[in-house]
Motif scaffolding. Structure first.
Motif, PDB file in Angstrom:
ATOM      1  N   LEU A  18       0.832  -1.201   0.000  1.00  0.00           N
ATOM      2  CA  LEU A  18       0.000   0.000   0.000  1.00  0.00           C
ATOM      3  C   LEU A  18       0.874   1.261   0.000  1.00  0.00           C
ATOM      4  O   LEU A  18       0.604   2.217  -0.735  1.00  0.00           O
ATOM      5  CB  LEU A  18      -0.935  -0.004   1.207  1.00  0.00           C
ATOM      6  N   THR A  19       1.934   1.244   0.790  1.00  0.00           N
ATOM      7  CA  THR A  19       2.861   2.375   0.842  1.00  0.00           C
ATOM      8  C   THR A  19       3.513   2.590  -0.525  1.00  0.00           C
ATOM      9  O   THR A  19       3.626   3.728  -1.000  1.00  0.00           O
ATOM     10  CB  THR A  19       3.930   2.137   1.928  1.00  0.00           C
ATOM     11  N   ALA A  20       3.923   1.498  -1.171  1.00  0.00           N
ATOM     12  CA  ALA A  20       4.529   1.602  -2.505  1.00  0.00           C
ATOM     13  C   ALA A  20       3.518   2.128  -3.519  1.00  0.00           C
ATOM     14  O   ALA A  20       3.851   2.970  -4.365  1.00  0.00           O
ATOM     15  CB  ALA A  20       5.072   0.244  -2.932  1.00  0.00           C
ATOM     16  N   LEU A  21       2.277   1.639  -3.452  1.00  0.00           N
ATOM     17  CA  LEU A  21       1.253   2.074  -4.407  1.00  0.00           C
ATOM     18  C   LEU A  21       0.919   3.556  -4.256  1.00  0.00           C
ATOM     19  O   LEU A  21       0.714   4.264  -5.250  1.00  0.00           O
ATOM     20  CB  LEU A  21      -0.008   1.217  -4.257  1.00  0.00           C
ATOM     21  N   VAL A  22       0.880   4.033  -3.012  1.00  0.00           N
ATOM     22  CA  VAL A  22       0.645   5.469  -2.794  1.00  0.00           C
ATOM     23  C   VAL A  22       1.787   6.270  -3.420  1.00  0.00           C
ATOM     24  O   VAL A  22       1.559   7.280  -4.093  1.00  0.00           O
ATOM     25  CB  VAL A  22       0.479   5.789  -1.293  1.00  0.00           C
ATOM     26  N   GLY A  23       3.032   5.813  -3.221  1.00  0.00           N
ATOM     27  CA  GLY A  23       4.176   6.495  -3.824  1.00  0.00           C
ATOM     28  C   GLY A  23       4.083   6.519  -5.340  1.00  0.00           C
ATOM     29  O   GLY A  23       4.363   7.544  -5.980  1.00  0.00           O
ATOM     30  N   LEU A  24       3.677   5.399  -5.917  1.00  0.00           N
ATOM     31  CA  LEU A  24       3.540   5.342  -7.380  1.00  0.00           C
ATOM     32  C   LEU A  24       2.397   6.227  -7.871  1.00  0.00           C
ATOM     33  O   LEU A  24       2.492   6.836  -8.946  1.00  0.00           O
ATOM     34  CB  LEU A  24       3.325   3.899  -7.830  1.00  0.00           C
ATOM     35  N   ALA A  25       1.331   6.315  -7.094  1.00  0.00           N
ATOM     36  CA  ALA A  25       0.180   7.132  -7.492  1.00  0.00           C
ATOM     37  C   ALA A  25       0.544   8.615  -7.572  1.00  0.00           C
ATOM     38  O   ALA A  25       0.043   9.333  -8.448  1.00  0.00           O
ATOM     39  CB  ALA A  25      -0.978   6.921  -6.527  1.00  0.00           C
ATOM     40  N   VAL A  26       1.379   9.079  -6.662  1.00  0.00           N
ATOM     41  CA  VAL A  26       1.740  10.504  -6.660  1.00  0.00           C
ATOM     42  C   VAL A  26       3.068  10.768  -7.376  1.00  0.00           C
ATOM     43  O   VAL A  26       3.479  11.924  -7.503  1.00  0.00           O
ATOM     44  CB  VAL A  26       1.787  11.066  -5.213  1.00  0.00           C
ATOM     45  N   PRO A  51      13.144   8.225  -7.597  1.00  0.00           N
ATOM     46  CA  PRO A  51      12.928   6.767  -7.546  1.00  0.00           C
ATOM     47  C   PRO A  51      13.389   6.144  -6.229  1.00  0.00           C
ATOM     48  O   PRO A  51      12.725   5.256  -5.683  1.00  0.00           O
ATOM     49  CB  PRO A  51      13.745   6.235  -8.723  1.00  0.00           C
ATOM     50  N   VAL A  52      14.492   6.627  -5.709  1.00  0.00           N
ATOM     51  CA  VAL A  52      15.018   6.101  -4.444  1.00  0.00           C
ATOM     52  C   VAL A  52      14.096   6.487  -3.294  1.00  0.00           C
ATOM     53  O   VAL A  52      13.756   5.662  -2.441  1.00  0.00           O
ATOM     54  CB  VAL A  52      16.457   6.618  -4.189  1.00  0.00           C
ATOM     55  N   ALA A  53      13.671   7.740  -3.271  1.00  0.00           N
ATOM     56  CA  ALA A  53      12.823   8.221  -2.182  1.00  0.00           C
ATOM     57  C   ALA A  53      11.474   7.505  -2.144  1.00  0.00           C
ATOM     58  O   ALA A  53      10.938   7.246  -1.073  1.00  0.00           O
ATOM     59  CB  ALA A  53      12.621   9.730  -2.321  1.00  0.00           C
ATOM     60  N   VAL A  54      10.939   7.152  -3.293  1.00  0.00           N
ATOM     61  CA  VAL A  54       9.635   6.486  -3.340  1.00  0.00           C
ATOM     62  C   VAL A  54       9.770   4.999  -2.987  1.00  0.00           C
ATOM     63  O   VAL A  54       8.905   4.436  -2.320  1.00  0.00           O
ATOM     64  CB  VAL A  54       8.977   6.684  -4.727  1.00  0.00           C
ATOM     65  N   ALA A  55      10.863   4.369  -3.398  1.00  0.00           N
ATOM     66  CA  ALA A  55      11.013   2.923  -3.202  1.00  0.00           C
ATOM     67  C   ALA A  55      11.644   2.538  -1.870  1.00  0.00           C
ATOM     68  O   ALA A  55      11.408   1.430  -1.373  1.00  0.00           O
ATOM     69  CB  ALA A  55      11.853   2.335  -4.338  1.00  0.00           C
ATOM     70  N   ALA A  56      12.435   3.414  -1.278  1.00  0.00           N
ATOM     71  CA  ALA A  56      13.236   3.034  -0.112  1.00  0.00           C
ATOM     72  C   ALA A  56      12.400   2.571   1.080  1.00  0.00           C
ATOM     73  O   ALA A  56      12.684   1.530   1.675  1.00  0.00           O
ATOM     74  CB  ALA A  56      14.140   4.197   0.299  1.00  0.00           C
ATOM     75  N   VAL A  57      11.373   3.314   1.452  1.00  0.00           N
ATOM     76  CA  VAL A  57      10.612   2.962   2.658  1.00  0.00           C
ATOM     77  C   VAL A  57       9.858   1.641   2.491  1.00  0.00           C
ATOM     78  O   VAL A  57       9.910   0.803   3.397  1.00  0.00           O
ATOM     79  CB  VAL A  57       9.709   4.111   3.125  1.00  0.00           C
ATOM     80  N   PRO A  58       9.180   1.394   1.370  1.00  0.00           N
ATOM     81  CA  PRO A  58       8.560   0.069   1.240  1.00  0.00           C
ATOM     82  C   PRO A  58       9.570  -1.088   1.337  1.00  0.00           C
ATOM     83  O   PRO A  58       9.284  -2.119   1.954  1.00  0.00           O
ATOM     84  CB  PRO A  58       7.895   0.120  -0.141  1.00  0.00           C
ATOM     85  N   VAL A  59      10.745  -0.898   0.780  1.00  0.00           N
ATOM     86  CA  VAL A  59      11.786  -1.931   0.882  1.00  0.00           C
ATOM     87  C   VAL A  59      12.235  -2.074   2.337  1.00  0.00           C
ATOM     88  O   VAL A  59      12.373  -3.191   2.853  1.00  0.00           O
ATOM     89  CB  VAL A  59      12.980  -1.605  -0.047  1.00  0.00           C
ATOM     90  N   VAL A  60      12.431  -0.957   3.010  1.00  0.00           N
ATOM     91  CA  VAL A  60      12.819  -0.988   4.424  1.00  0.00           C
ATOM     92  C   VAL A  60      11.727  -1.658   5.261  1.00  0.00           C
ATOM     93  O   VAL A  60      12.025  -2.393   6.214  1.00  0.00           O
ATOM     94  CB  VAL A  60      13.142   0.438   4.943  1.00  0.00           C
ATOM     95  N   LEU A  92       3.079   0.451  10.490  1.00  0.00           N
ATOM     96  CA  LEU A  92       2.224   1.635  10.403  1.00  0.00           C
ATOM     97  C   LEU A  92       3.027   2.918  10.578  1.00  0.00           C
ATOM     98  O   LEU A  92       2.781   3.920   9.889  1.00  0.00           O
ATOM     99  CB  LEU A  92       1.101   1.560  11.437  1.00  0.00           C
ATOM    100  N   LEU A  93       4.001   2.910  11.487  1.00  0.00           N
ATOM    101  CA  LEU A  93       4.851   4.091  11.675  1.00  0.00           C
ATOM    102  C   LEU A  93       5.646   4.390  10.410  1.00  0.00           C
ATOM    103  O   LEU A  93       5.702   5.539   9.957  1.00  0.00           O
ATOM    104  CB  LEU A  93       5.800   3.904  12.861  1.00  0.00           C
ATOM    105  N   LEU A  94       6.255   3.366   9.827  1.00  0.00           N
ATOM    106  CA  LEU A  94       7.040   3.585   8.607  1.00  0.00           C
ATOM    107  C   LEU A  94       6.158   4.086   7.465  1.00  0.00           C
ATOM    108  O   LEU A  94       6.556   4.985   6.714  1.00  0.00           O
ATOM    109  CB  LEU A  94       7.770   2.303   8.213  1.00  0.00           C
ATOM    110  N   ALA A  95       4.960   3.524   7.342  1.00  0.00           N
ATOM    111  CA  ALA A  95       4.036   3.985   6.304  1.00  0.00           C
ATOM    112  C   ALA A  95       3.645   5.443   6.541  1.00  0.00           C
ATOM    113  O   ALA A  95       3.575   6.237   5.593  1.00  0.00           O
ATOM    114  CB  ALA A  95       2.800   3.089   6.271  1.00  0.00           C
ATOM    115  N   ALA A  96       3.390   5.809   7.795  1.00  0.00           N
ATOM    116  CA  ALA A  96       3.031   7.189   8.117  1.00  0.00           C
ATOM    117  C   ALA A  96       4.178   8.147   7.815  1.00  0.00           C
ATOM    118  O   ALA A  96       3.957   9.240   7.270  1.00  0.00           O
ATOM    119  CB  ALA A  96       2.625   7.289   9.587  1.00  0.00           C
TER     120      ALA A  96
END
Length: 139
Positions: A18-26, A51-60, A92-96
């Motif tokens: 979900l976090t990755a999809l939100v990043g891709l949406a925006v 690309p790094v900023a959007v992908a890093a947190v979902p990977v983490v 949830l914290l990382l997603a927020a």
């Protein structure tokens, strides 16, 4: 030997997805260089390519899930629900945090004083939850 996915794996994976999809949406609306770290006053002090900023947190998030899962295998809690609560709270914290980074980079005002208070409250609640789960019985 293949391991089956647990409900917790599905929840963590779903939150990361979900976090990755939100990043891709925006993604199309984000700047090429994104602020990814901020001082306590809310000023950006570290940047990364989009690309790094959007992908890093979902990977983490996925890596963090496996680290917590491994820690629970090495030192299992008395109550298995302890690790479930901690894992979901951490995801949830990382997603927020990713949501706040995306919001700031999209030009929305992010109240960093409230973010810091929120993280402090989150920390107290998660530690309190773990203490009550592990030591609250029989005290």
């Amino acid at each position: 030997m293949a391991r089956s996915l647990t409900r917790l794996d599905s929840i963590s994976g779903g939150l990361a997805l979900l976090t990755a999809l939100v990043g891709l949406a925006v993604y199309p609306h984000l700047p090429a260089e994104m602020a990814i770290h901020f001082s306590a006053s809310g000023q950006p002090d570290n940047f990364a390519p989009k690309p790094v900023a959007v992908a890093a947190v979902p990977v983490v998030m996925v890596l963090t899930h496996f680290v917590i899962r491994g820690a629970a295998r090495i030192d299992p809690p008395e109550d298995p629900r302890t690790m479930t609560g901690i894992t979901v709270a951490t995801m949830l914290l990382l997603a927020a945090v990713q949501g706040l980074v995306l919001a700031w980079n999209l030009g929305h005002a992010v109240p960093f004083d409230l973010v810091l208070v929120g993280i402090l409250v989150w920390s107290v609640l998660v530690v309190g939850y773990a203490i009550v789960r592990e030591y609250g019985r029989g005290v």
